[in-house]
Design a protein around this motif. Structure first.
Motif, mmCIF file in Angstrom:
data_model
loop_
_atom_site.group_PDB
_atom_site.id
_atom_site.type_symbol
_atom_site.label_atom_id
_atom_site.label_comp_id
_atom_site.label_asym_id
_atom_site.label_seq_id
_atom_site.Cartn_x
_atom_site.Cartn_y
_atom_site.Cartn_z
ATOM 1 N N PRO A 181 0.792 -1.232 0.000
ATOM 2 C CA PRO A 181 0.000 0.000 0.000
ATOM 3 C C PRO A 181 0.826 1.286 0.000
ATOM 4 N N ASP A 182 2.059 1.251 0.522
ATOM 5 C CA ASP A 182 2.886 2.458 0.581
ATOM 6 C C ASP A 182 3.821 2.583 -0.620
ATOM 7 N N SER A 183 3.692 1.694 -1.582
ATOM 8 C CA SER A 183 4.625 1.658 -2.706
ATOM 9 C C SER A 183 4.163 2.535 -3.858
ATOM 10 N N VAL A 184 5.137 3.147 -4.530
ATOM 11 C CA VAL A 184 4.927 3.788 -5.824
ATOM 12 C C VAL A 184 5.862 3.071 -6.798
ATOM 13 N N ILE A 185 5.280 2.405 -7.780
ATOM 14 C CA ILE A 185 6.080 1.536 -8.650
ATOM 15 C C ILE A 185 5.909 1.947 -10.110
ATOM 16 N N LEU A 186 7.043 2.155 -10.781
ATOM 17 C CA LEU A 186 7.050 2.419 -12.210
ATOM 18 C C LEU A 186 7.124 1.100 -12.959
ATOM 19 N N VAL A 187 6.409 1.015 -14.078
ATOM 20 C CA VAL A 187 6.435 -0.187 -14.916
ATOM 21 C C VAL A 187 6.715 0.245 -16.352
ATOM 22 N N THR A 188 7.843 -0.176 -16.906
ATOM 23 C CA THR A 188 8.167 0.187 -18.283
ATOM 24 C C THR A 188 7.478 -0.762 -19.262
ATOM 25 N N GLY A 189 7.401 -0.336 -20.528
ATOM 26 C CA GLY A 189 6.840 -1.195 -21.575
ATOM 27 C C GLY A 189 5.380 -1.522 -21.366
ATOM 28 N N MET A 190 4.565 -0.528 -21.025
ATOM 29 C CA MET A 190 3.174 -0.792 -20.645
ATOM 30 C C MET A 190 2.280 -1.323 -21.772
ATOM 31 N N THR A 191 2.763 -1.350 -23.011
ATOM 32 C CA THR A 191 1.967 -1.980 -24.064
ATOM 33 C C THR A 191 2.168 -3.488 -24.088
ATOM 34 N N GLY A 192 3.132 -3.983 -23.330
ATOM 35 C CA GLY A 192 3.447 -5.403 -23.361
ATOM 36 C C GLY A 192 2.595 -6.241 -22.429
ATOM 37 N N ALA A 193 2.643 -7.557 -22.658
ATOM 38 C CA ALA A 193 1.830 -8.490 -21.888
ATOM 39 C C ALA A 193 2.225 -8.506 -20.416
ATOM 40 N N LEU A 194 3.525 -8.632 -20.132
ATOM 41 C CA LEU A 194 3.964 -8.746 -18.748
ATOM 42 C C LEU A 194 3.688 -7.461 -17.975
ATOM 43 N N ALA A 195 4.009 -6.311 -18.563
ATOM 44 C CA ALA A 195 3.833 -5.049 -17.851
ATOM 45 C C ALA A 195 2.371 -4.797 -17.494
ATOM 46 N N SER A 196 1.469 -5.130 -18.411
ATOM 47 C CA SER A 196 0.053 -4.889 -18.140
ATOM 48 C C SER A 196 -0.444 -5.751 -16.982
ATOM 49 N N VAL A 197 0.064 -6.974 -16.883
ATOM 50 C CA VAL A 197 -0.327 -7.840 -15.770
ATOM 51 C C VAL A 197 0.326 -7.378 -14.475
ATOM 52 N N VAL A 198 1.593 -6.965 -14.540
ATOM 53 C CA VAL A 198 2.270 -6.429 -13.354
ATOM 54 C C VAL A 198 1.491 -5.249 -12.789
ATOM 55 N N ALA A 199 1.035 -4.360 -13.681
ATOM 56 C CA ALA A 199 0.269 -3.198 -13.214
ATOM 57 C C ALA A 199 -1.024 -3.619 -12.528
ATOM 58 N N SER A 200 -1.733 -4.590 -13.110
ATOM 59 C CA SER A 200 -2.984 -5.058 -12.510
ATOM 60 C C SER A 200 -2.744 -5.740 -11.164
ATOM 61 N N LEU A 201 -1.710 -6.583 -11.096
ATOM 62 C CA LEU A 201 -1.392 -7.266 -9.843
ATOM 63 C C LEU A 201 -0.933 -6.276 -8.785
ATOM 64 N N GLY A 202 -0.127 -5.300 -9.200
ATOM 65 C CA GLY A 202 0.348 -4.303 -8.253
ATOM 66 C C GLY A 202 -0.795 -3.533 -7.623
ATOM 67 N N SER A 203 -1.786 -3.196 -8.434
ATOM 68 C CA SER A 203 -2.962 -2.510 -7.901
ATOM 69 C C SER A 203 -3.708 -3.396 -6.914
ATOM 70 N N THR A 204 -3.784 -4.698 -7.207
ATOM 71 C CA THR A 204 -4.424 -5.652 -6.299
ATOM 72 C C THR A 204 -3.716 -5.683 -4.947
ATOM 73 N N LEU A 205 -2.384 -5.493 -4.969
ATOM 74 C CA LEU A 205 -1.605 -5.491 -3.730
ATOM 75 C C LEU A 205 -1.629 -4.140 -3.031
ATOM 76 N N GLY A 206 -2.293 -3.162 -3.640
ATOM 77 C CA GLY A 206 -2.445 -1.858 -3.001
ATOM 78 C C GLY A 206 -1.425 -0.823 -3.405
ATOM 79 N N ALA A 207 -0.512 -1.161 -4.322
ATOM 80 C CA ALA A 207 0.530 -0.223 -4.740
ATOM 81 C C ALA A 207 -0.009 0.799 -5.741
ATOM 82 N N THR A 208 0.619 1.967 -5.789
ATOM 83 C CA THR A 208 0.342 2.957 -6.826
ATOM 84 C C THR A 208 1.223 2.617 -8.023
ATOM 85 N N MET A 209 0.597 2.301 -9.154
ATOM 86 C CA MET A 209 1.325 1.852 -10.337
ATOM 87 C C MET A 209 1.303 2.943 -11.405
ATOM 88 N N ILE A 210 2.473 3.272 -11.946
ATOM 89 C CA ILE A 210 2.603 4.270 -13.005
ATOM 90 C C ILE A 210 3.313 3.619 -14.182
#
Length: 362
Positions: A181-210
């Motif tokens: 919940p206290d995390s701010v996480i950058l994810v590169t390559g957001m058009t890709g398969a892995l990055a899009s899932v990382v962003a969704s999972l990160g939100s599930t864990l409460g992180a702020t995903m950019i």
């Protein structure tokens, strides 16, 4: 060996995409080949849908990837997939026949020093479908029984393939990044398969995903902020998007030096930069890491090769609890269009998950 002769007869031959030489997408040809044998401790799965991986499939096919040296031609590519078990070998419960499953690409030995210490993602005898054995660009594939995970009702096999391909490694990256919940996480390559899932999972864990992407206007957002990674004021834009909070981690599976130089000054003390799969580009440049800042701010640059068994179990529990991928992330094509999908990935026109539908009827 047990074969479900009433429900599915394993035929002597099957259709598969075969490569007989390394090279461009046109080296992949649809052929009729022998069906896999059913070995002790293994299962044969009828493939419903398979994720197309830029790194494992495209890189290996090119002959320029380190994986290429581990392949014996002729070969069938394809790793993580969804399907239905049609036969089981000795030592495997016959009740698995007919089960709809997601199949993980990796198999670990369980006995080497890394496995015994709980670091099975560093297994010395790691085996991958589509590299060390024929893969899932085929109607049937044989795998170790511990690579299959039963699917809850209602999950299509295309989504199962996408989940298997990116969920466990994505969650491993996020756990390595200490996402919460206290995390701010950058994810590169957001058009890709892995990055899009990382962003969704990160939100599930409460992180702020950019998200960061050179094609920000095309990136699947899912409620996330996505910034153009090529903008000259990227560092300022990151801090604006985060409300002034410095990023605590970066999931960087692109490793573009210019983007690295832009986001690195924004990172918080103790931040973690986590990298997986960047070797998918054979000409991958070297990151310009400023050593003084690295140690003075206690920033860690960490490579994650694969997922671990415990985190894999944690991910599939999230799926059982309801984690799903948005439908707009999944793009399906028939098996015979394998060459075209590889070409689209090479040209950078693919977005999200590229899936080959092998057996539409299951």
């Amino acid at each position: 060996m047990t074969i479900d002769t009433e429900r599915t007869l394993l035929p002597p031959t099957m259709s598969a995409i075969v490569i007989r030489d390394f090279g461009g997408p046109d080296v992949m040809q649809l052929e009729t080949v022998a069906s896999p044998a059913v070995l002790p401790g293994e299962v044969v799965v009828r493939v419903g849908a398979v994720e197309v991986s830029r790194t494992r499939d495209g890189g290996t096919r090119s002959g320029k990837h380190p994986f290429s040296r581990e392949v014996t031609l002729p070969h069938v590519l394809g790793g993580d997939f969804g399907g239905v078990i049609v036969a089981v070998g000795d030592g495997v419960a016959g009740s698995l026949v007919g089960a709809r499953v997601a199949v993980m690409n990796h198999h670990v030995c369980g006995v080497c020093a890394a496995c015994r210490s709980g670091n099975d993602n560093e297994c010395a005898e790691l085996e991958m479908i589509g590299i060390h054995r024929w893969g899932s660009y085929a109607e049937y594939t044989s795998v170790h029984a511990d690579q299959v995970h039963r699917l809850p009702a209602g999950i299509d096999l295309a989504e199962a393939a996408a989940l298997a391909a990116t969920g466990p490694i994505g969650l491993t990256q996020l756990r390595t990044a200490l996402a919460g919940p206290d995390s701010v996480i950058l994810v590169t390559g957001m058009t890709g398969a892995l990055a899009s899932v990382v962003a969704s999972l990160g939100s599930t864990l409460g992180a702020t995903m950019i998200g960061l992407s050179r094609r920000a206007s095309n990136a699947p957002r899912g409620g996330h902020i996505v910034l153009d990674s090529a903008r000259p004021d990227l560092a300022e834009a990151i801090l604006t998007a985060s409300g002034g909070r410095k990023p605590t981690a970066v999931i960087d599976n692109v490793c573009a030096p210019d983007v690295f130089e832009s986001y690195f000054p924004t990172l918080a003390n103790g931040a973690r930069i986590v990298v997986s799969g960047a070797i998918g580009t054979p000409e991958m440049p070297v990151l310009p890491v400023p050593a003084r800042t690295l140690y003075s701010k206690s920033i860690a640059l960490m490579g994650v090769r694969s997922h671990t068994v415990p985190i894999t179990a944690e991910f599939w529990q999230l799926v059982l609890d309801g984690f799903r991928l948005p439908g707009y992330l999944i793009h399906e094509y028939p098996l015979e269009r394998a060459s075209a999908t590889h070409q689209a990935i090479l040209e950078g026109t693919s977005i999200g998950h590229t899936i080959l539908r092998v057996s539409p009827e299951i």
